[in-house]
Each structure stands twice: as C-alpha cells, then as structure tokens.
Design a protein around this motif. Structure first.
Motif, mmCIF file in Angstrom:
data_model
loop_
_atom_site.group_PDB
_atom_site.id
_atom_site.type_symbol
_atom_site.label_atom_id
_atom_site.label_comp_id
_atom_site.label_asym_id
_atom_site.label_seq_id
_atom_site.Cartn_x
_atom_site.Cartn_y
_atom_site.Cartn_z
ATOM 1 N N THR A 326 -5.077 -3.026 -22.812
ATOM 2 C CA THR A 326 -5.729 -4.286 -23.163
ATOM 3 C C THR A 326 -4.740 -5.448 -23.177
ATOM 4 O O THR A 326 -5.146 -6.605 -23.144
ATOM 5 N N ASP A 327 -3.436 -5.157 -23.227
ATOM 6 C CA ASP A 327 -2.416 -6.203 -23.240
ATOM 7 C C ASP A 327 -2.034 -6.614 -21.814
ATOM 8 O O ASP A 327 -2.299 -5.873 -20.863
ATOM 9 N N PRO A 328 -1.407 -7.790 -21.645
ATOM 10 C CA PRO A 328 -0.957 -8.212 -20.313
ATOM 11 C C PRO A 328 -0.085 -7.151 -19.653
ATOM 12 O O PRO A 328 0.787 -6.549 -20.295
ATOM 13 N N ILE A 329 -0.319 -6.926 -18.354
ATOM 14 C CA ILE A 329 0.357 -5.858 -17.621
ATOM 15 C C ILE A 329 1.523 -6.445 -16.826
ATOM 16 O O ILE A 329 1.354 -7.406 -16.065
ATOM 17 N N LEU A 330 2.703 -5.853 -16.998
ATOM 18 C CA LEU A 330 3.918 -6.317 -16.329
ATOM 19 C C LEU A 330 4.590 -5.164 -15.600
ATOM 20 O O LEU A 330 4.288 -3.990 -15.831
ATOM 21 N N VAL A 331 5.547 -5.524 -14.727
ATOM 22 C CA VAL A 331 6.336 -4.549 -13.983
ATOM 23 C C VAL A 331 7.811 -4.869 -14.192
ATOM 24 O O VAL A 331 8.204 -6.051 -14.250
ATOM 25 N N GLU A 332 8.638 -3.845 -14.306
ATOM 26 C CA GLU A 332 10.081 -4.022 -14.476
ATOM 27 C C GLU A 332 10.672 -4.848 -13.332
ATOM 28 O O GLU A 332 10.324 -4.652 -12.167
ATOM 29 N N GLN A 333 11.589 -5.745 -13.692
ATOM 30 C CA GLN A 333 12.297 -6.566 -12.716
ATOM 31 C C GLN A 333 13.795 -6.269 -12.802
ATOM 32 O O GLN A 333 14.432 -6.543 -13.809
ATOM 33 N N GLU A 334 14.329 -5.666 -11.739
ATOM 34 C CA GLU A 334 15.770 -5.423 -11.679
ATOM 35 C C GLU A 334 16.465 -6.685 -11.149
ATOM 36 O O GLU A 334 15.839 -7.474 -10.421
ATOM 37 N N PRO A 335 17.767 -6.924 -11.467
ATOM 38 C CA PRO A 335 18.607 -6.079 -12.321
ATOM 39 C C PRO A 335 18.372 -6.375 -13.802
ATOM 40 O O PRO A 335 18.237 -7.519 -14.198
ATOM 41 N N ASN A 336 18.335 -5.309 -14.589
ATOM 42 C CA ASN A 336 18.177 -5.439 -16.046
ATOM 43 C C ASN A 336 18.966 -4.343 -16.748
ATOM 44 O O ASN A 336 18.525 -3.770 -17.733
ATOM 45 N N ASN A 337 20.168 -4.074 -16.224
ATOM 46 C CA ASN A 337 20.945 -2.920 -16.684
ATOM 47 C C ASN A 337 21.864 -3.212 -17.860
ATOM 48 O O ASN A 337 22.604 -2.336 -18.300
ATOM 49 N N GLN A 339 22.523 -6.168 -21.487
ATOM 50 C CA GLN A 339 21.869 -7.120 -22.372
ATOM 51 C C GLN A 339 21.831 -8.526 -21.776
ATOM 52 O O GLN A 339 20.867 -9.271 -21.973
ATOM 53 N N LYS A 340 22.859 -8.910 -21.011
ATOM 54 C CA LYS A 340 22.897 -10.242 -20.412
ATOM 55 C C LYS A 340 21.768 -10.447 -19.415
ATOM 56 O O LYS A 340 21.295 -11.570 -19.222
ATOM 57 N N ASN A 341 21.346 -9.369 -18.760
ATOM 58 C CA ASN A 341 20.298 -9.450 -17.737
ATOM 59 C C ASN A 341 18.970 -8.888 -18.224
ATOM 60 O O ASN A 341 18.118 -8.519 -17.411
ATOM 61 N N ALA A 342 18.804 -8.802 -19.529
ATOM 62 C CA ALA A 342 17.576 -8.226 -20.082
ATOM 63 C C ALA A 342 16.352 -9.002 -19.610
ATOM 64 O O ALA A 342 16.354 -10.241 -19.567
ATOM 65 N N GLN A 343 15.323 -8.271 -19.243
ATOM 66 C CA GLN A 343 14.068 -8.901 -18.818
ATOM 67 C C GLN A 343 13.316 -9.387 -20.048
ATOM 68 O O GLN A 343 13.078 -8.631 -20.987
ATOM 69 N N LYS A 344 12.923 -10.650 -20.044
ATOM 70 C CA LYS A 344 12.224 -11.240 -21.183
ATOM 71 C C LYS A 344 10.755 -10.819 -21.166
ATOM 72 O O LYS A 344 10.090 -10.910 -20.140
ATOM 73 N N LEU A 345 10.279 -10.382 -22.326
ATOM 74 C CA LEU A 345 8.907 -9.894 -22.438
ATOM 75 C C LEU A 345 8.119 -10.752 -23.416
ATOM 76 O O LEU A 345 8.622 -11.107 -24.485
ATOM 77 N N PRO A 346 6.871 -11.064 -23.068
ATOM 78 C CA PRO A 346 5.989 -11.694 -24.047
ATOM 79 C C PRO A 346 5.449 -10.639 -24.998
ATOM 80 O O PRO A 346 5.502 -9.440 -24.731
#
Length: 712
Positions: A326-337, A339-346
């Motif tokens: 029921t929540d917004p659906i997202l897909v992983e975005q690389e590079p996120n390996n 903390q500096k490149n962490a993918q931001k999530l709502p």
C-alpha cells in the motif's frame, strides 16, 4: 470476588496441542501428484488408516476424483483450472486426511517407466515435458533422455520439496557419450535446477536421485525439461492493489528478452529481462489473500500476495511471487554501497533491491522527527527465500545505534514455526535529523547474485493482524474432525503486527449442519486461542471448507481478517517440523467420540490474585467408563491450574485456576482438556459387543471459557 461476566464479549480462539492417536487418515503421497489441464490420470494414494477411502477432496472444484479400486482414483482436471499447486485430501471413515500437493500444469506430461536405472536404459522423452517420477528405493537413480539443438538453452527443474515430497533432489546431465555436462543439488531449497546450453545437436541424459540415497513412495517428483520461459527475479517485487505497476522480469528463454546486466547473472549463467505492466486486483478480499504455486512456509504466512507467470505458445513459465503493497513502491539505485552514497527514502515506502555482486552492502537514509516511531523491516527469506538479511542503523554522525539479524516471534511452536531470518528495526528517533540503514546478506563476503532480492519497507507503525488456523497435533500431519455429540478444536495463531495488542474476536462460519462454534477472544499479549466446535447428535457426517474470522478495532475502525489454513507436512519430534500453508480450513464430522466435557462457569470476571474453581462434567458414551485427567490449556499468562481427575465411573470433577497478582488484565479464552484411554477403533466399531483394539490416550477440550481479568 468472582462474578459472571455477561456483557458483550469480543472473542478469539487459541488452541493447545493435542496428541490424538485415534485413527485419522494420513496421506503420505498421491502418485502421480499432478496432471495437465484438460486431462485425466490414474492416481494411487499411500499412507495410513486409508481403509475404506471413498473419495478425494481437492481445493479447486475443477479437479475431481472417481474411485478406481482400493486406494486408486481416476483424477480429472478441467481445462479451465489455472496452472498451480492445489491441496488434495483423502475422504475416509475416520475423517478427512492431512493435505498433500496436487499440481496442475499446461505442459505435456508423462509417467516414469522402469527400468531406467542407468544411461543405457534412459527413458526417452520429448521437450517440453513434465515427468512424474519416483525414487522407489534407496539406490534408485532415474534417467531420462531428450534431444536438443546446438545452442538451445535447456532448463531442468525438479519439483519435490516444494510439493511435499521427502526427496532431496539431485540432478546430473550427460551427453550421449556419458560425459558429465552439469550438476546441481540445492537451488530452490532442497530442489535442484540445471540450466545448460546444448553444445551440439544430439541426445542428452538427465539423472535424478536422492542426495542421501533415500527412497520410497514418499520420494516423488515432477521433473520439468524444456526450453520455455523461466522466471528468477522480479523488480519491484511488490505491486499496489487496483493499480498498474511496471515491473522488470529477469529470467531465461524470455520471449523478446534483452540481455540483463552482468551483475544479475545467477551461478555464472546470464539472464534476460523483459518489462511488463501488471494490474493487481483491487478486490478487498483478494488483496488480503496469499497465493503461490510453491509451498508457503510458516514465516511467510502473514504476507499478502499472489503468483505471476508469463505465457508462451508451448506453455507458461514457472511462477514468481509478487507482494501486495500500500506504500509508494521504489527500486534500489546504485551506487549505494556506503553512507555517503545512501539512497534517500521517503516515509513510507516499499523498496526492492538485490544483493549482487559478492560483497554488496546497501545503504539507505530517511529523515525523522524527535519522538517519531519508525518501522524498518526487510523481507528477504520471506520474499525471495534465498538470503539471510542483516540490518544496522546509524545516526547522522555515522554512529551505530542498532543491529539485528533474525527476527519475529515463533507463534506456532514446532508444528508451525514462524521464526524468520529476516530483520526488523522498531525505531524511535532521539532527535530531528537524518538516519541511515545498512542492509546486507549475512554471508555477503561469500555470495551475491541476481536472485538475492529483498524488499525494504520503511513506514510508521501500521497496527494489524493476520490469523492462521492449524490442527492441534504438534508432531504429526493432521486434520480436524469433530464427533457427533462431541467437541474438538483447532488452534488459531495470531500474527500481531506493529504493536497491535487489542482483543480479537474469533468466530466460525460455513459450518457443517449440526455443528456450532461459540466466538472466542484472543486477549492482550496472546498469540493463539482454542476454537471449539460442538457437533449435535444428528450432525451431518461429511466435511466442509469453513471460514474462521477475526474481528477487532484498529484506530477506531472495525476490521475483519479471515484465517488462513496451515499445518505440518511431515512428522517431527523435538525440532521444528516441515510445515506450510493450506488452501483452506477444513472441518469433518464423524461418529461420536468416547466422551465430552462441559466446564462451568463459562463466562466470568475475576481479579488478579483470585482463585477460581471450575466444575467439569463428563458425558460418557455407552460402554466407556475410564478415568480422565483434567488440565488447563492456553490459559492467561502467569496463571496456573493443578491437574485434576474424574475417576473411573464418575461424571464430575473440579479444578482450580490460580491468578497471581501479576496476571495481565484483559479478556482471555482457554479450555479445560480431558485425556483418557480410549480403544483405538472406538469411532469405527459402534457395536459394543464386538472386540475392540488396544487403548490409546485421547484428548478432547471442554467448551471455551472466557474470563475477564481485572487488576488487583
């Protein structure tokens, strides 16, 4: 002070584990265990207490059986039965058996023909094909030959563990000269899969055997040999009910497929990818259901979702599981390996990612306000079934503030073990700011590939619940039968999600004629309740697919949830048993039991610190005069009840429930169970003048007792 509690009650059913030893049909195998749409097959059943079997029950009405001899049936599958796994049970005088899988497919099928024990005697088959076979003895190795063209990609998929077989399947492929080309043991759990490309035009041979060289009628399999589409991964792995969601399917032999990125390779074999737009059903009942063509193990029993296949002119693919979200659906975005490149999530969101390649570590971040409660949960074992997720939380400065590996409470003991390897973080923000989540596979340094997919769900608490009804036997596959003029019960297990701890009323509908069931209440802190069925003296002999419904209030709204069925597939002792979900909840009515119990008071209010005396009356069947032992079952937490006895020839006993000062307030349901020695063939031999079998210990419940506990 004890007083009757007469006001309206919200009841939920919690069951204790019983050790019934009276005859109960036990279905170990049906062979063949599947058929193609629009065809008929002659099937043989094997197990115990199957004498006098009159029919088979299938969970789809388009599958029917006609008796064809002792333990033999002609099974017909209508053309419109969708491909997939269904339940089959045996109908016999003692009741309805446990379930076994019966698979409907859309490929041509054939039966194994012995002898096929070596390369020279390999049975010739033509692709695409499903071979229904069996490893009959400990040294049995089955061989099948097929023709392939140079460059043709062949998938050999052995279904056994996923369809209730004892077989630990192992596969090996040879060329016509006996040279080994490929080998596989475990791919889907204990099931094997081989993906190879034919090096030349010619004949090839696949060998099938049990990894530890076991064998017997329980070691059956369905061997798929084809160059048809095969699905491995779907991204995203969740869809929104009533909406269209674009997904990418990764697999092999996909029509119109494009080469997938190299990091999606599985076992060194490349994958292809196609996109599809999937419109998930919006029906409120379907979006709260769970369906998969593979066995759904207990840890996944609280999910909602369905299986998806792709079609081809010669037959459809295997299925892949899609969850409802029921929540917004997202897909992983690389590079996120890191903390500096962490993918931001709502917040909230439902994200699908993969652990690939080896050493992959994924970072995500979200923003929270001080005091805000956030749930971070990863679905890995419960989604793809391949990984053991590990989760860590960090503050904005990079300080580790949380780590976890395995999670979730086991609510089903050894007969329906719900413990999962998936991880969960229930987090309360200590300050306004950004927080970080690291997820990885526990064995990330040794493995990583495209099929290691997961869902990461980040949301504020969403209190809810799911129910699973299981037979009460804790060590053997079983079903539930209630005798005329008698009582019996099921355990209803409760998944309490995101802190939901409100009372749940559990009731039953669609019961067989002459059977009643009083609502019960699952009290705070409880994750099970006994649901008691009472059959009248003239209740109709037969069986029914019943509904068990849980009702509760969530944020002021009335919520209903239907219980799903489940149970053991094979016996166990002191270790978690192999269990799965069933397609429904079945109840059978049979001949009277030897005794029935009635406890009073059935509705009452007590205070923590009280002692409550119950009177238990025993109704004996004619000719049965043994003593019984009384014990409390699934009582409120911290309470105790000493064992009681109703002596031989007596019809009444008393037991005392002790509620310590620390008893949790709330409304609870429990039963008082009676255990006594009963001739094993009691329900089958109605004439008391005929000789009976030796006694076995049998347990039956009293009526449900509902107690409201008030603070001291």
């Amino acid at each position: 002070m004890i007083r009757f509690f007469i006001s309206a009650l919200v009841a939920i059913a919690t069951f204790s584990v019983a050790h019934a030893q009276l005859p109960m049909p036990r279905l170990n195998s049906i062979f063949p265990c599947g058929a193609q749409q629009g065809t008929s097959v002659d099937c043989t059943i094997a197990g115990g207490d199957l004498e006098g079997a009159t029919g088979l029950y299938f969970s789809h009405p388009g599958i029917r059986a006609e008796p064809a001899g002792p333990n033999k049936f002609k099974v017909s599958v209508a053309k419109n039965v969708p491909p997939g796994k269904y339940d089959v049970r045996v109908i016999a005088p003692p009741g309805l058996s446990n379930f076994r899988a019966f698979v409907v497919g859309d490929w041509p099928e054939t039966l194994e023909k012995e002898p096929n024990d070596d390369l020279k005697t390999a049975q010739s088959v033509k692709m695409p094909v499903v071979v229904n076979g069996r490893v009959d003895k400990q040294t049995d190795v089955d061989h099948y030959s097929f023709s392939a063209k140079k460059g043709q990609r062949v998938l050999i998929n052995c279904w056994a563990w996923r369809i209730d077989s004892q077989l630990d399947a192992t596969l090996r492929v040879y060329d016509a000269n006996g040279k080994e080309l490929a080998y596989n043991g475990d791919y889907y759990g204990k099931d094997a899969l081989i993906d190879f490309t034919a090096p030349a035009d010619g004949d090839y041979i696949v060998a099938v055997w049990d990894f530890v060289y076991g064998g017997g009628s329980d070691y059956f399999y369905r061997l798929h040999i084809a160059s048809l589409p095969h699905l491995d991964v779907v991204i995203p792995a969740a869809v929104k009910p009533g909406e269209k969601t674009k997904v990418t399917l990764y697999g092999r032999n996909l029509l119109g497929g494009k080469p997938a990125p190299e990091q999606m390779n599985i076992g060194g074999r490349p994958l292809e990818m196609i996109t599809r737009e999937i419109e998930a059903p919006a029906d409120p009942i379907k979006v709260l259901s769970l369906r998969d063509s593979e066995a759904i193990r207990p840890a996944r029993a609280q999910l909602d979702g369905f299986d998806y296949r792709v079609a081809s002119p010669d037959g459809g693919s295997n299925s892949i599981f899609l969850a409802f979200a029921t929540d917004p659906i997202l897909v992983e975005q690389e590079p996120n390996n890191d903390q500096k490149n962490a993918q931001k999530l709502p917040i909230p969101c439902d994200l699908t990612g993969t652990f690939t390649p080896v050493n992959d570590v994924d970072f995500y971040s979200f923003t929270a306000k001080k005091g805000e409660k956030i749930v971070v949960e990863i679905f890995g074992e419960r989604q793809s079934g391949q990984i053991d997720p590990y989760l860590a939380g960090f503050d904005a400065a990079g300080k580790r503030i949380f780590t976890t590996d395995d999670g979730n409470r086991n609510i089903g003991q050894i007969r329906f073990t719900t413990q999962t390897r998936d991880a969960r973080w229930d987090f309360t923000a200590t300050a306004d700011g950004e927080y970080f989540v690291q997820v990885r596979d526990l064995y990330f340094q040794q493995r990583g590939e495209g099929r290691f997919s997961y869902r990461l769900c980040v949301h504020r608490p969403q209190p809810d619940f799911r129910l699973v009804a299981v037979p009460v036997h804790d060590t053997q596959p079983h079903s539930t039968s209630v005798g005329r003029n008698s009582k019996n019960w099921m355990d209803v297990l409760v998944f309490r999600n995101d802190g939901f701890d409100e009372p749940i009323t559990v009731e039953a509908a669609n019961l067989p004629k002459g059977v009643t069931c009083e609502p019960v209440i699952v009290g705070p802190g409880k994750t099970s309740v006994p649901l008691v069925f009472n059959a009248s003296a003239d209740a109709a002999i037969g069986h029914a697919d019943i509904r068990i419904i849980g009702k509760a209030k969530i944020e002021g709204k009335d919520i209903e949830r239907d219980a799903r069925g489940g149970g053991l597939t094979w016996g166990t002792t002191n270790t978690p048993g192999i269990a799965r979900m069933a397609d429904g909840v079945l109840l059978a009515v049979r001949e009277p039991a030897a005794f029935s119990l009635t406890a009073t008071p059935a509705l009452l209010t007590a205070k923590a610190g009280d002692k409550v005396t119950f009177t238990v009356k025993l109704a004996r069947a004619a000719g049965w005069n043994e003593s019984i032992q009384l014990s409390g079952f699934d009582m409120p937490q911290n309470t105790t009840m000493a064992l009681g006895t109703i002596a031989k020839g007596a019809n009444e006993g008393k037991v005392e429930l002790v509620l310590p000062a620390n008893t949790k307030p709330g409304t609870f349901t429990f039963t008082i169970n009676g255990a006594g020695q009963v001739p094993r063939d009691y329900a089958l031999v109605q004439d008391p003048k005929k000789p009976r079998a030796a006694n076995v210990r049998e347990t039956y419940p009293s009526n449900a007792i509902i107690i409201k506990v008030e603070g001291k």
